[in-house]
Design an enzyme around this catalytic site. Structure first.
Site, mmCIF file in Angstrom:
data_model
loop_
_atom_site.group_PDB
_atom_site.id
_atom_site.type_symbol
_atom_site.label_atom_id
_atom_site.label_comp_id
_atom_site.label_asym_id
_atom_site.label_seq_id
_atom_site.Cartn_x
_atom_site.Cartn_y
_atom_site.Cartn_z
ATOM 1 N N HIS A 127 0.835 -1.202 0.000
ATOM 2 C CA HIS A 127 0.000 0.000 0.000
ATOM 3 C C HIS A 127 0.869 1.251 0.000
ATOM 4 O O HIS A 127 0.703 2.136 -0.828
ATOM 5 C CB HIS A 127 -0.928 0.000 1.220
ATOM 6 C CG HIS A 127 -1.616 1.315 1.458
ATOM 7 N ND1 HIS A 127 -2.621 1.772 0.648
ATOM 8 C CD2 HIS A 127 -1.414 2.280 2.380
ATOM 9 C CE1 HIS A 127 -3.021 2.961 1.067
ATOM 10 N NE2 HIS A 127 -2.294 3.294 2.117
ATOM 11 N N SER B 73 -1.779 26.652 -5.048
ATOM 12 C CA SER B 73 -1.417 28.055 -5.230
ATOM 13 C C SER B 73 -1.884 28.598 -6.579
ATOM 14 O O SER B 73 -1.880 29.809 -6.791
ATOM 15 C CB SER B 73 0.102 28.239 -5.113
ATOM 16 O OG SER B 73 0.566 27.706 -3.906
ATOM 17 N N HIS C 192 14.958 12.979 12.240
ATOM 18 C CA HIS C 192 13.776 12.976 13.121
ATOM 19 C C HIS C 192 12.934 11.724 12.883
ATOM 20 O O HIS C 192 12.049 11.435 13.671
ATOM 21 C CB HIS C 192 12.956 14.270 12.994
ATOM 22 C CG HIS C 192 12.252 14.458 11.689
ATOM 23 N ND1 HIS C 192 12.145 15.677 11.076
ATOM 24 C CD2 HIS C 192 11.611 13.582 10.877
ATOM 25 C CE1 HIS C 192 11.470 15.540 9.956
ATOM 26 N NE2 HIS C 192 11.143 14.283 9.810
ATOM 27 N N HIS C 193 13.231 11.007 11.814
ATOM 28 C CA HIS C 193 12.594 9.700 11.646
ATOM 29 C C HIS C 193 13.290 8.645 12.505
ATOM 30 O O HIS C 193 12.867 7.507 12.544
ATOM 31 C CB HIS C 193 12.655 9.259 10.180
ATOM 32 C CG HIS C 193 11.917 10.180 9.255
ATOM 33 N ND1 HIS C 193 10.601 10.018 8.945
ATOM 34 C CD2 HIS C 193 12.321 11.281 8.596
ATOM 35 C CE1 HIS C 193 10.212 10.973 8.118
ATOM 36 N NE2 HIS C 193 11.243 11.755 7.885
ATOM 37 N N TYR D 67 8.849 15.970 0.667
ATOM 38 C CA TYR D 67 8.562 17.249 0.008
ATOM 39 C C TYR D 67 8.329 17.051 -1.482
ATOM 40 O O TYR D 67 7.584 17.825 -2.091
ATOM 41 C CB TYR D 67 9.684 18.247 0.308
ATOM 42 C CG TYR D 67 9.719 18.548 1.783
ATOM 43 C CD1 TYR D 67 8.656 19.215 2.359
ATOM 44 C CD2 TYR D 67 10.731 18.094 2.604
ATOM 45 C CE1 TYR D 67 8.616 19.440 3.725
ATOM 46 C CE2 TYR D 67 10.706 18.315 3.964
ATOM 47 C CZ TYR D 67 9.655 18.985 4.512
ATOM 48 O OH TYR D 67 9.608 19.194 5.861
ATOM 49 N N GLU E 24 11.989 13.245 -0.077
ATOM 50 C CA GLU E 24 10.890 12.575 -0.771
ATOM 51 C C GLU E 24 9.537 13.070 -0.265
ATOM 52 O O GLU E 24 8.601 13.258 -1.040
ATOM 53 C CB GLU E 24 11.013 11.060 -0.583
ATOM 54 C CG GLU E 24 9.829 10.238 -1.055
ATOM 55 C CD GLU E 24 9.667 10.201 -2.568
ATOM 56 O OE1 GLU E 24 10.633 10.539 -3.262
ATOM 57 O OE2 GLU E 24 8.568 9.857 -3.041
ATOM 58 N N TRP F 3 7.372 0.044 3.779
ATOM 59 C CA TRP F 3 7.872 0.821 2.641
ATOM 60 C C TRP F 3 9.278 1.335 2.932
ATOM 61 O O TRP F 3 10.010 1.679 2.018
ATOM 62 C CB TRP F 3 6.935 1.982 2.309
ATOM 63 C CG TRP F 3 7.185 3.261 3.038
ATOM 64 C CD1 TRP F 3 6.837 3.543 4.320
ATOM 65 C CD2 TRP F 3 7.835 4.438 2.532
ATOM 66 N NE1 TRP F 3 7.234 4.816 4.652
ATOM 67 C CE2 TRP F 3 7.849 5.386 3.562
ATOM 68 C CE3 TRP F 3 8.404 4.780 1.299
ATOM 69 C CZ2 TRP F 3 8.409 6.657 3.423
ATOM 70 C CZ3 TRP F 3 8.966 6.045 1.172
ATOM 71 C CH2 TRP F 3 8.953 6.966 2.220
ATOM 72 N N ARG G 27 2.157 0.917 15.218
ATOM 73 C CA ARG G 27 1.882 0.730 13.798
ATOM 74 C C ARG G 27 2.187 -0.712 13.408
ATOM 75 O O ARG G 27 2.910 -1.405 14.080
ATOM 76 C CB ARG G 27 2.830 1.574 12.944
ATOM 77 C CG ARG G 27 2.776 2.990 13.135
ATOM 78 C CD ARG G 27 3.923 3.631 12.379
ATOM 79 N NE ARG G 27 3.606 3.742 10.952
ATOM 80 C CZ ARG G 27 4.328 4.468 10.098
ATOM 81 N NH1 ARG G 27 5.389 5.104 10.508
ATOM 82 N NH2 ARG G 27 3.984 4.544 8.833
ATOM 83 N N ASP H 91 6.589 21.911 -26.107
ATOM 84 C CA ASP H 91 6.704 20.585 -25.509
ATOM 85 C C ASP H 91 7.759 20.695 -24.404
ATOM 86 O O ASP H 91 8.237 21.790 -24.118
ATOM 87 C CB ASP H 91 7.103 19.523 -26.558
ATOM 88 C CG ASP H 91 6.612 18.128 -26.150
ATOM 89 O OD1 ASP H 91 6.710 17.802 -24.947
ATOM 90 O OD2 ASP H 91 6.141 17.379 -27.009
ATOM 91 N N THR I 43 6.706 26.326 6.124
ATOM 92 C CA THR I 43 5.426 25.691 5.829
ATOM 93 C C THR I 43 4.287 26.570 6.323
ATOM 94 O O THR I 43 3.276 26.760 5.637
ATOM 95 C CB THR I 43 5.358 24.309 6.505
ATOM 96 O OG1 THR I 43 6.608 23.655 6.302
ATOM 97 C CG2 THR I 43 4.260 23.479 5.916
ATOM 98 N N SER J 6 13.211 6.185 -13.813
ATOM 99 C CA SER J 6 12.149 6.964 -14.433
ATOM 100 C C SER J 6 12.031 8.337 -13.773
ATOM 101 O O SER J 6 11.949 9.355 -14.456
ATOM 102 C CB SER J 6 10.839 6.186 -14.308
ATOM 103 O OG SER J 6 9.743 7.045 -14.340
ATOM 104 N N SER J 7 12.056 8.354 -12.445
ATOM 105 C CA SER J 7 11.874 9.624 -11.738
ATOM 106 C C SER J 7 13.014 10.581 -12.023
ATOM 107 O O SER J 7 12.798 11.778 -12.233
ATOM 108 C CB SER J 7 11.795 9.386 -10.230
ATOM 109 O OG SER J 7 10.738 8.529 -9.939
ATOM 110 N N LYS K 103 3.556 29.505 4.061
ATOM 111 C CA LYS K 103 2.703 29.189 2.919
ATOM 112 C C LYS K 103 1.227 29.241 3.309
ATOM 113 O O LYS K 103 0.394 29.793 2.590
ATOM 114 C CB LYS K 103 3.040 27.788 2.390
ATOM 115 C CG LYS K 103 4.229 27.769 1.459
ATOM 116 C CD LYS K 103 4.400 26.364 0.931
ATOM 117 C CE LYS K 103 5.641 26.179 0.123
ATOM 118 N NZ LYS K 103 5.740 26.823 -1.136
ATOM 119 N N HIS L 247 13.333 11.973 3.526
ATOM 120 C CA HIS L 247 12.696 13.219 3.908
ATOM 121 C C HIS L 247 12.518 14.178 2.738
ATOM 122 O O HIS L 247 11.422 14.710 2.573
ATOM 123 C CB HIS L 247 13.312 13.887 5.131
ATOM 124 C CG HIS L 247 12.269 14.760 5.760
ATOM 125 N ND1 HIS L 247 11.297 14.272 6.584
ATOM 126 C CD2 HIS L 247 11.967 16.044 5.541
ATOM 127 C CE1 HIS L 247 10.440 15.235 6.869
ATOM 128 N NE2 HIS L 247 10.819 16.327 6.249
#
Lengths: 444, 612, 205
Positions: B75, B268, B302-303, B257, B255, B139, B450, B104, B328, B169-170, B331, B253
């Site tokens: 998931h 926006s 922090h993870h 963002y 990632e 994950w 979890r 293009d 953040t 790809s990314s 914004k 991290h």
């Protein structure tokens, strides 16, 4: 429309009576931010907060419609804040004091961590109410009206931006500094504490091993899944793992700390008698908090907080069963013949033996011995299979017959020779199992 | 080699299946990305359903523990790498060239390659279900649970190799959009005139190309550990499982963002459109995005607060994590400032955008609470974190993506999605989302870890879990309503080129846009270009009523379709597939990819006789 | 190589492909950075030998490093020849660059083989794992560069390289110089600094 509104406002008024001073101060805060925003957007008739509405608006040509809309949004705004307070109430109710909840701390470490969270939660709630309040206000107040012309095209306001950057910076830095102080503060037991009791904790798939190098009078104790600690005395723990990463967590005593193979992590906690309302001994719950494989969810343990005297007598009594009855004697023979590859019942484990078990386990293979709980004091424990079921003769019988009935994934059913049968159930006879139970539980 | 590659004639058809398979048109690739990622969304959603049904009651035995671990692993992996990222890329593809006034992207064939590799990478990962050796270590796949002694089947190999393929790809996509945005802006569009969505795409792309190599190295080391006998993360031989966590979160991290910045960009765009006023504090929104992107590299640990890095490291990451909340917050203030004294129109995209802001505030606040490390020791690895990430990624990213879908759908198809269904869709998702994920805050605070497949009733977690599982059903209906809305739109009438009276350049051309986008490259007049154009026209007494005139497509030289991206992607996918089955296949794949690259470089971007 | 959109307008005036190459090299920096970080973290952490001091041969690798540096010089000459439209020189210098690169790879193959015979393997210890992974991926980069150079030389032979298509050579040159610089870092860290590490305890922390 308006009678409806006044009715609503009536109900709200009466609610108002229940609300506390906090409510008023929240409104004041919201007001000042709204004010600021209004100033930023330049003076205009349309930008006033409804509950500060004065003659200014009614002087406008569109006064009638604007007025009623203004009143309605004011009510909505208030009901929004009430809704948020209701959510807050739910929040308070939502936080239980059940077995795994940290909201009922029983020691200084968990208490200080909770202190931080409580303040943090209020900060969050206030910011939440303010920001969502302003957002909702803007949504309701500035929706497009029929025939409305294009709104003033503002692009921003530098001083407001800087203000709204500095305020949260101060706020979060304040929290950060407090966190840092707490971090260092909780690093070690405070000066002047009684002498700490040390426990080495090892995580295994999927159970906890506890070793007391010196439980009193130099006595070394090894046990599993049930940690006994004396009250009002710091407990220092060295956390390690034998296989994968686990995490050691007793919410009512302290936050979690990971158990990592080849790293040793140090932590401490203490159970305070003045924070425990029940009579001792009390049982607290713990659980592995890092995904560690199939039975991660079943990797639990208990912490029993007891008087120093009770603890001492438990420690003194630690040792193999006396083996008086014939049944127990028969059981001892069964144990020696079938179980000793992995388990021991002779007191502290032989380090060489346990190391060789670990190597065998890590290198894989089918019939390698696995690290398994020391069963010396099984008869004094309350639970079986890492805190899964109560320890009783019936449960132990069913466990010995087929461990996977109780704990779906365990190395005992997979690796022990006695379960290498077609059905996966034990190839011991019923008599042998019965004798084994008699021996392990020291039954006469 | 050139002989082989010139045997195959250049595709000329723009129609039918081959037209789609050889397309290099950014708008078609956007549709391919969107549809593929949506299918993956349905798969990941069903996996979430299994999780929620299992946890709906205490001591449930609906699925086995192994299956449960597979469900949450797939998931999350699917949602992160195969849903939210490609859906964002879908918007990059459709919107970026239009929004900067280009015909293009800079490298149309590379763009097609990115898509095909993404598709094959996703299929490769899901092949694990076919052989029933499904990844099951989460994950984040913390070592050393991912090593052979603890994970004997090939599930983790599927995971790491598919992610390597997807990473290619990314990165290719990221490179393409960086060059496109920096180099292909229409005259007059300075950096500080770029729409916020373009800015956020640029920042996201930079993060992509810098963050993915880090996880690539981690994945290579994991793959080598599992297949070639190395001991990078095996403690018994001196390896350090914590190194994996560092590599993973140094990537992980940024990632986060990568997942949220595109949605922030979409919002926006939408908030000013339906407030009828320009974005409040444009430079601050941009700079805060840049600051987030830079600081995002300094908060990864922090993870890892509970890893035992010591009070000094934990202090440092407490402070940096706290500080990243500030940009953040900036914004959010600016979005609210945009609404302030506007004339808000509650169209479906606007409602999703407002929902985004409202839900993101909650996710942001719980994010701040993670930064308080001593308190986080209690919340780490509980459902509190699950609640947080879903407020940020579902309430945030997914709501932003839905907002963008409703907003740009008329541009993509020329038809409007039904507004009533859209609002039903919004409210179902909004209510369902809060029902599902808000109780998880309490579950976590009450100590529910979890990734547990079962729990006993004694800790009082059952009631809240039931609410969450019920919320899932509401979400499911919401998604079905969305699908029906898209389905029924085929019969709706064509709307004009600019149904929202929007400020972006893309709204000045016909819907759907012609293949060449702009017959004449526009001269950009300002930040809200099309508003300025419309205003000027009105002032001149000749209000704009239709799109920019179209021209004969043959008169504009456009990149021609090509087989090579698909061909090369097949090769790349086979290299990965070979690592999972027979090495020989990898060599075949390598050869195919090599031929593909040769053929590609021998083929001019636009065929000489083909004026498309 | 694609030439069709060579002369179109770009915002910065930089060619798309050149910018692509620069950004890609930035991305590749992080790739090698992470591999190097892994090496540094595990430096001195091997539980069993062979340790670097036992097998690293600094003089030999100094020679191959010098060869690789020399190839960068040949690359510069190839680009200069392309601008000067000297077809023979283009092909000659490109092949010289490829040849020097191939010598470097030859040294690496011999080195890997020697190390393997002396007991250093991927699975033997952490030094072996980090050493082979890092230098192996660098070698793969060099190999790709050689293929690219040879492909360019074929194009040059056909007369398809010249001042108008100098970018094709310049891009390959950017890549080649980058791979060279990465090797300088690797050589410094793995050979000059780390090459004398002995035993399981880290030297100098």
């Amino acid at each position: 429309m308006s009678p409806e509104i006044s009715e609503n406002s009536h109900t709200l008024r009466s609610n108002d009576d229940y609300s506390t001073v906090k409510m008023a101060s929240l409104e004041r805060l919201a007001e000042s931010v709204v004010d600021e925003l209004n100033k930023a957007q330049g003076e205009s008739q349309m930008g006033l907060l409804p509950f500060r509405r004065t003659g200014n608006v009614s002087e406008q040509s569109v006064s009638n419609t604007t007025k009623s809309i203004g009143r309605r949004s004011s009510l909505k705004n208030r009901s929004v804040i009430f809704g948020l307070l209701a959510a807050l109430f739910l929040f308070a109710v939502g936080c239980s004091k059940d077995g795994m909840s940290p909201f009922d701390p029983m020691g200084p470490v968990a208490a200080k961590q909770l202190d931080l969270f409580n303040v943090l939660m209020w900060v969050m709630v206030i910011v939440f109410v303010l920001v969502e309040g302003v957002l909702l206000y803007a949504i309701i107040r500035y929706r497009k009206r029929p025939g409305q012309a294009k709104p003033p095209q503002t692009h921003g306001n530098t001083s407001l931006e800087i203000t709204l950057t500095i305020i949260p910076t101060i706020l979060v830095l304040g929290l950060a500094i407090w966190s840092v102080f707490t971090l260092f503060d909780l690093q070690d037991p405070p000066e002047g504490s009684p002498e700490a009791l040390h426990v080495n904790v090892t995580g295994h798939q999927w159970w906890f091993e506890f070793e007391y190098p010196d439980a009193g009078n130099g006595k070394k104790i090894i046990t599993a899944n049930e940690l006994r600690i004396p009250v009002d005395r710091p407990i220092t723990l060295s956390l390690e793992s034998d296989d994968v990463i686990h995490s050691f967590w007793v919410p009512k005593l302290a936050g979690k700390l990971d158990m990592i193979p080849t790293h040793t992590n140090e932590m401490w906690f203490q159970a305070d008698s003045d924070k425990i309302n029940d009579d001792l001994p009390v049982t607290l719950y713990g659980q592995c908090a890092e995904l560690c494989g199939l039975s991660h969810a079943l990797m639990k343990f208990q912490v029993t907080v007891m008087d120093q005297a009770d603890f001492d007598s438990w420690a003194a009594a630690y040792g193999p069963p006396p083996t008086i009855s014939a049944r127990a004697k028969a059981g001892q023979a069964v144990f020696a013949a079938n179980c000793t590859l992995c388990h021991t019942i002779d007191g502290p484990d032989d380090p060489v033996l346990s190391a060789s078990r670990l190597t065998g386990f890590l290198t894989g293979g089918d019939i390698t011995p696995v690290p398994a709980p020391n069963l010396t004091d099984l008869r004094t424990r309350h639970t079986l299979a890492a805190g899964l079921v109560d320890l009783s003769e019936t449960n132990l019988l069913s466990w010995l017959h087929d461990p996977s009935e109780i704990k779906a994934n365990n190395y005992m059913s997979q690796r022990a020779v006695m379960y290498k049968t077609e059905t996966g159930t034990s190839n011991l006879t019923n008599e042998e199992i019965d004798a084994l139970i008699g021996y392990l539980l020291d039954l006469q | 080699m050139a002989a082989i590659t010139s045997v195959i004639p250049r595709p000329t058809s723009y129609e039918g299946l081959w037209g789609w398979m050889t397309t290099v048109d950014h708008k078609r690739i956007a549709v391919l990305y969107g549809v593929t990622a949506f299918i993956f969304l349905l798969i990941a959603g069903l996996e979430a359903g299994v999780i929620r049904m299992q946890l709906a009651s205490a001591d449930s035995t609906l699925v086995s523990p192994g299956r449960f671990n597979q469900m949450f692993t797939m998931h999350a992996t699917t949602m992160v790498f195969m849903v939210i990222m490609p859906l964002s890329v879908s918007f990059f593809n459709f919107v970026i060239p239009l929004a900067i006034g280009a015909r293009d992207v800079a490298f149309p064939r590379l763009n097609a390659l990115s898509y095909w590799i993404f598709l094959f990478g996703g299929i490769l990962l899901h092949m694990s279900f076919v052989v029933d050796q499904v990844p099951d270590a989460g994950w984040f796949s913390y070592a050393n649970l991912t090593e052979k002694p603890f994970s004997v089947d090939r599930g983790l190999d599927f995971w790491s190799i598919s992610l390597l393929v997807l990473g290619t790809s990314s990165v290719a996509g990221g490179l393409n959009f960086i060059v496109t945005i920096i180099n292909m802006r229409a005259p007059g569009m300075s950096m500080m005139r770029m729409p916020v969505f373009v800015w956020m795409t640029l920042i996201t792309s930079i993060l992509l190309v810098l963050a993915f190599p880090v996880i690539t190295v981690g994945l290579i080391e994991l793959t080598m550990d599992r297949n070639f006998g190395t001991h990078f993360f095996i403690p018994a031989q001196g390896g350090d499982p914590i190194l994996w966590q560092h590599l993973f979160w140094v990537f992980g991290h940024p990632e986060v963002y990568i997942l949220i910045l595109p949605a922030m960009g979409i919002v926006s765009e939408i908030l000013p459109t339906f407030s009828r006023k320009p974005l409040f504090g444009y430079p601050f929104v941009i700079f805060s995005g840049i600051v987030i992107a830079i600081m995002g590299w300094a908060v990864w640990s922090h993870h890892m607060f509970t890893v035992g890095l010591g009070p000094v490291a934990n202090s440092v990451f407490t402070i940096t994590t706290m500080l990243i909340a500030v940009p953040t917050g900036v914004k959010i203030f600016n979005w609210i400032g945009t609404l302030w004294r506007g004339a808000l129109e509650f169209t479906t995209p606007m409602m999703f955008a407002l929902g985004f802001v409202a839900l993101f505030i909650i996710g942001g606040l719980s994010g701040v609470s993670h930064a308080v490390s001593p308190s986080d020791f209690q919340q780490q690895d509980t459902y509190y974190i699950v609640a947080h990430i879903h407020y940020v990624l579902f309430g945030g990213s997914m709501f932003g993506i839905f907002a963008g879908t409703y907003y740009w759908f008329p541009k993509i198809t020329g038809k409007m999605l039904n507004e009533t269904l859209g609002k039903i869709n919004f409210w179902l998702l909004f209510i369902g989302m809060n029902l599902t994920f808000f109780p998880m805050h309490f579950l976590g605070l009450n100590g529910m870890p979890r990734r547990i497949y079962t729990y006993t009733a004694e800790f009082g977690w059952e009631y809240l879990n039931q609410i969450a599982s019920f919320g899932y059903l509401v979400l499911l209906i919401g998604i079905l309503v969305f699908m029906y809305n898209v389905w029924q739109s085929r019969n709706s009438r064509h709307v004009g080129h600019d149904p929202w009276d929007a400020p972006g350049i893309e709204w000045s051309i016909a819907s759907p846009p012609p293949p060449y986008n702009f017959a004449e490259i526009p001269q950009v007049l300002g930040r809200d270009h099309y508003w300025i154009v419309k205003e000027n026209a009105e002032a001149a007494g000749t209000p704009i009523t239709g799109p920019e005139p179209t021209v004969d497509p043959k008169s504009i030289h456009m990149p021609s379709p090509s087989y090579w991206p698909l061909f090369t992607a097949v090769g790349v996918a086979l290299i990965g597939g070979g690592l999972l089955s027979h090495f020989a296949l990898s060599f075949v794949g390598g050869a195919i990819a090599f031929v593909g690259v040769i053929g590609w470089s021998n083929e001019p971007a636009a065929a000489p006789n083909d004026h498309h | 190589m694609a030439h069709a959109i060579e002369h179109e307008y770009t915002t910065t005036g930089l060619n798309h492909r050149k910018m692509l190459m620069w950004v890609f090299l930035g991305s590749d920096c992080l790739f090698f950075g992470s591999l190097i970080a892994t090496y540094m973290v595990y430096r001195g952490q091997s539980l069993v030998g062979p340790y670097p001091v036992d097998i690293i041969n600094v003089p030999v690798t100094t020679i191959s490093t010098f060869v690789l540096l020399l190839s960068s010089f040949a690359m510069v000459q190839a680009l200069a020849a392309t601008h000067a439209d000297n077809r023979r020189a283009i092909v000659g210098w490109l092949l010289a660059t490829a040849f020097l690169g191939a010598i470097f790879i030859g040294f690496q193959i011999v080195e890997f083989n020697t190390f393997k015979n002396e007991g250093l393997t991927l699975g033997g210890n952490l030094f072996g794992a980090t050493f082979f992974t890092l230098t192996g991926f660098h070698g793969a980069h060099v190999t790709l560069g050689i293929i690219w150079l040879v492909a360019l030389a074929i194009l040059g032979k056909k007369g398809r390289l010249g001042p108008n298509t100098a970018l094709d050579v310049e891009l390959c040159g950017l890549y080649w110089h980058f791979v060279d610089i990465v090797w300088i870092v690797i050589f410094t860290l793995l050979y000059l600094i780390g090459g004398f590490d002995a035993g399981p305890a880290p030297l100098g922390g």
